[in-house]
Design an enzyme around this catalytic site. Structure first.
Site, PDB file in Angstrom:
ATOM      1  N   HIS A  84       0.000   4.170 -13.410  1.00 38.04           N
ATOM      2  CA  HIS A  84       1.116   3.313 -13.849  1.00 38.04           C
ATOM      3  C   HIS A  84       0.849   1.867 -13.453  1.00 38.04           C
ATOM      4  O   HIS A  84       0.230   1.593 -12.421  1.00 38.04           O
ATOM      5  CB  HIS A  84       2.468   3.812 -13.334  1.00 38.04           C
ATOM      6  CG  HIS A  84       2.628   3.864 -11.848  1.00 38.04           C
ATOM      7  ND1 HIS A  84       3.081   2.788 -11.107  1.00 38.04           N
ATOM      8  CD2 HIS A  84       2.423   4.865 -10.954  1.00 38.04           C
ATOM      9  CE1 HIS A  84       3.153   3.133  -9.824  1.00 38.04           C
ATOM     10  NE2 HIS A  84       2.752   4.375  -9.697  1.00 38.04           N
ATOM     11  N   ASP A  86       3.382  -0.547 -13.310  1.00 42.27           N
ATOM     12  CA  ASP A  86       4.524  -1.188 -12.663  1.00 42.27           C
ATOM     13  C   ASP A  86       4.450  -0.965 -11.157  1.00 42.27           C
ATOM     14  O   ASP A  86       3.697  -0.096 -10.683  1.00 42.27           O
ATOM     15  CB  ASP A  86       5.836  -0.649 -13.209  1.00 42.27           C
ATOM     16  CG  ASP A  86       6.053   0.814 -12.860  1.00 42.27           C
ATOM     17  OD1 ASP A  86       5.172   1.635 -13.205  1.00 42.27           O
ATOM     18  OD2 ASP A  86       7.069   1.155 -12.223  1.00 42.27           O
ATOM     19  N   ASP A 121      -0.503   1.300  -4.967  1.00 44.26           N
ATOM     20  CA  ASP A 121       0.398   2.133  -5.761  1.00 44.26           C
ATOM     21  C   ASP A 121       0.944   1.313  -6.928  1.00 44.26           C
ATOM     22  O   ASP A 121       1.985   0.689  -6.804  1.00 44.26           O
ATOM     23  CB  ASP A 121       1.533   2.635  -4.865  1.00 44.26           C
ATOM     24  CG  ASP A 121       2.503   3.547  -5.572  1.00 44.26           C
ATOM     25  OD1 ASP A 121       2.131   4.094  -6.624  1.00 44.26           O
ATOM     26  OD2 ASP A 121       3.640   3.706  -5.076  1.00 44.26           O
ATOM     27  N   GLU A 152       7.266   3.763 -13.821  1.00 43.50           N
ATOM     28  CA  GLU A 152       7.253   4.949 -12.957  1.00 43.50           C
ATOM     29  C   GLU A 152       8.107   4.745 -11.712  1.00 43.50           C
ATOM     30  O   GLU A 152       8.823   5.651 -11.284  1.00 43.50           O
ATOM     31  CB  GLU A 152       5.813   5.284 -12.560  1.00 43.50           C
ATOM     32  CG  GLU A 152       5.650   6.633 -11.884  1.00 43.50           C
ATOM     33  CD  GLU A 152       5.845   6.597 -10.366  1.00 43.50           C
ATOM     34  OE1 GLU A 152       5.993   7.676  -9.768  1.00 43.50           O
ATOM     35  OE2 GLU A 152       5.833   5.490  -9.777  1.00 43.50           O
ATOM     36  N   GLU A 153       8.044   3.568 -11.136  1.00 43.74           N
ATOM     37  CA  GLU A 153       8.769   3.337  -9.877  1.00 43.74           C
ATOM     38  C   GLU A 153      10.275   3.299 -10.083  1.00 43.74           C
ATOM     39  O   GLU A 153      11.036   3.731  -9.215  1.00 43.74           O
ATOM     40  CB  GLU A 153       8.293   2.033  -9.223  1.00 43.74           C
ATOM     41  CG  GLU A 153       6.822   1.993  -8.852  1.00 43.74           C
ATOM     42  CD  GLU A 153       6.458   2.913  -7.708  1.00 43.74           C
ATOM     43  OE1 GLU A 153       7.330   3.675  -7.224  1.00 43.74           O
ATOM     44  OE2 GLU A 153       5.294   2.888  -7.274  1.00 43.74           O
ATOM     45  N   HIS A 417       4.915   1.081  -0.816  1.00 45.32           N
ATOM     46  CA  HIS A 417       6.374   0.915  -0.798  1.00 45.32           C
ATOM     47  C   HIS A 417       6.846   0.147   0.436  1.00 45.32           C
ATOM     48  O   HIS A 417       8.050   0.042   0.670  1.00 45.32           O
ATOM     49  CB  HIS A 417       7.123   2.258  -0.872  1.00 45.32           C
ATOM     50  CG  HIS A 417       6.991   2.954  -2.176  1.00 45.32           C
ATOM     51  ND1 HIS A 417       7.985   3.762  -2.694  1.00 45.32           N
ATOM     52  CD2 HIS A 417       6.006   2.980  -3.095  1.00 45.32           C
ATOM     53  CE1 HIS A 417       7.601   4.259  -3.855  1.00 45.32           C
ATOM     54  NE2 HIS A 417       6.390   3.792  -4.117  1.00 45.32           N
TER      55      HIS A 417
END
Length: 448
Positions: A84, A86, A121, A152-153, A417
């Site tokens: 992904h 994003d 990520d 996705e996030e 994150h």
């Protein structure tokens, strides 16, 4: 092939830095143009790498899902590549050692690292897919199907799409690059993912706030009732105390307590919660986290009994238990609580996401194991993951015969994150090499 793939590293690092410099946050309130700018950048890279028919799945209120393909040679299998483009919001930028969208190189324990939001990520993993295709000059010995997601996030409707459109995802193996290694330098295949569900619990006891001197004591305080209900979710050891949630021993490799404490930023002297192995607490058992509480903020607190309070509870679910079933067990537990005789209002929040557990090894798993062994120079390990990727379960249901391979350039200390997210250049390079070698290994093993 290995030498050719490793020689790509400087160019791939430069591409990664350009992509990581784009603040492609798909959350509401952030500029959608930046997500689309990342989309356009990825589309350009894919076309330059030799991917054909680069297009998109367009779903309501979400950035395009990038698609594309490389036809399979005669008699060869096809591999779906997922990542992904994003990223998570950066959070408190004051906690970053450099601006989150200014990729910054530095040295960590003698290894070259790059710090930026989303660089681990999942942009390094997207670049790894690109590098593996480029290592074969755009003509790998397997067919390739691209699925690169743009929300996705935040939570994309793509999660529900494969079941209704399985032909769009048809493949013999799925290389899901949204994971990483147990620790840097130790190649890791993730063989299970926990599911996820959320619940809201509310308490309303008074018409409004009441003077704690005149009414405190007998007045039913909503915050006291909520705290008592939340305390029932765990026993004195910190183990989940909700009946009906599946938990099994974990016998595979795991982090040590010290590694986990360092990765989690546990303050000195603080204990780890629960009993059993770390793997059991993280991967093959449930976890319950109170992720938010609504009540009077401390800096605005008056001397008054609280009339209303609520909390959001995040539940992580054993990979083999349906997330909806586990959420129902949590709701039953909370509805059965009557703190001081006070009833609670409990409701589901959002859609649950099932976990995933790999089946027996097939040719793709064996091929990736051999490729990782060659790329890293050490024996791969297998682990589970506590984080949920609902799309994996959806893809597995849509194309149940495809082997799912979960791997990537992240590692246990990459701070995904969190502030100061980073990727090690060596992990990116080895991931590219492993995937490029996997293409050849899988093609050689196919049909035998």
């Amino acid at each position: 092939m290995e030498a050719r793939a490793r020689a790509l590293t400087p160019d791939l690092v430069a591409e990664l830095e350009r992509l990581a410099g784009i603040p492609s946050i798909a959350f509401p309130g952030h500029p959608p143009d930046e997500v689309l700018r990342a989309h356009d950048h990825v589309v350009r890279m894919l076309a330059e790498a030799g991917v054909r028919d680069v297009g998109a799945i367009r779903l309501p209120d979400t950035p395009p899902v990038i698609t594309g393909s490389v036809p399979a040679p005669e008699g060869a299998p096809t591999v779906l590549l997922y990542a992904h483009y994003d990223v998570q919001p950066p959070g408190d930028e004051a906690l970053w050692r450099s601006p989150p969208f200014t990729p910054t190189r530095y040295e960590e324990d003698g290894a070259e690292a790059i710090r930026a939001r989303g660089i681990a990520d999942d942009k390094a993993n997207l670049i790894a897919h690109l590098g593996a295709i480029r290592a074969w000059d755009g003509r790998p010995p397997v067919g390739v199907r691209i699925v690169f997601e743009g929300a996705e996030e935040w939570g994309s409707p793509l999660d529900e799409y494969p079941a209704a459109h399985p032909e769009a995802f048809r493949a013999d193996a799925m290389a899901i690059a949204d994971m990483g290694n147990l620790r840097a330098g130790r190649p890791t295949l993730t063989v299970a993912l926990r599911g996820v569900a959320d619940v809201i619990v509310e308490v309303r006891t008074l018409e409004g706030a009441k003077h704690s001197g005149n009414f405190g004591g007998p007045a039913p305080d909503a915050m006291l009732a909520l705290v008592r209900a939340l305390a029932s979710l765990h026993d004195d050891n910190g183990d989940v105390a909700v009946e009906g949630l599946r938990r099994e021993p974990w016998t595979g490799p795991s982090l040590t307590d010290v590694e986990f404490s360092e990765a989690a930023g546990v303050e000195p002297g603080m204990p780890l919660l629960g009993t059993g192995t770390l793997g059991e607490r993280l991967w093959s058992g449930p976890a319950i986290t109170v992720t938010g509480v609504d009540a009077v903020p401390v800096d605005r607190a008056a001397g008054a009994c609280v009339p209303y309070a609520r909390a959001k509870i995040n539940l992580r679910v054993h990979p083999g238990q349906p997330a909806g079933e586990a959420r129902a067990a949590l709701i039953r537990h909370l509805e059965a609580q009557r703190p001081f005789g006070i009833p609670l209002t409990v409701s589901a929040a959002g859609e649950p996401g099932d976990g995933y557990r790999a089946g027996p090894d097939g040719p793709a798993t064996r091929a990736m194991t051999e490729a990782m062994r060659a790329a890293y120079g050490t024996e791969p390990v297998r682990m589970a993951a506590g984080g949920a990727i609902p799309l994996v379960s959806s893809l597995h249901r849509a194309v149940p015969d495809a082997e799912v391979l979960l791997f990537g350039a992240q590692d246990g200390r990459c701070e995904l994150h969190a502030p100061n997210e980073r990727v090690l250049v060596s992990e990116l390079e080895n991931t590219v090499v492993a995937e490029a070698l996997f293409f050849a290994e899988f093609a050689a093993r196919w049909g035998k």
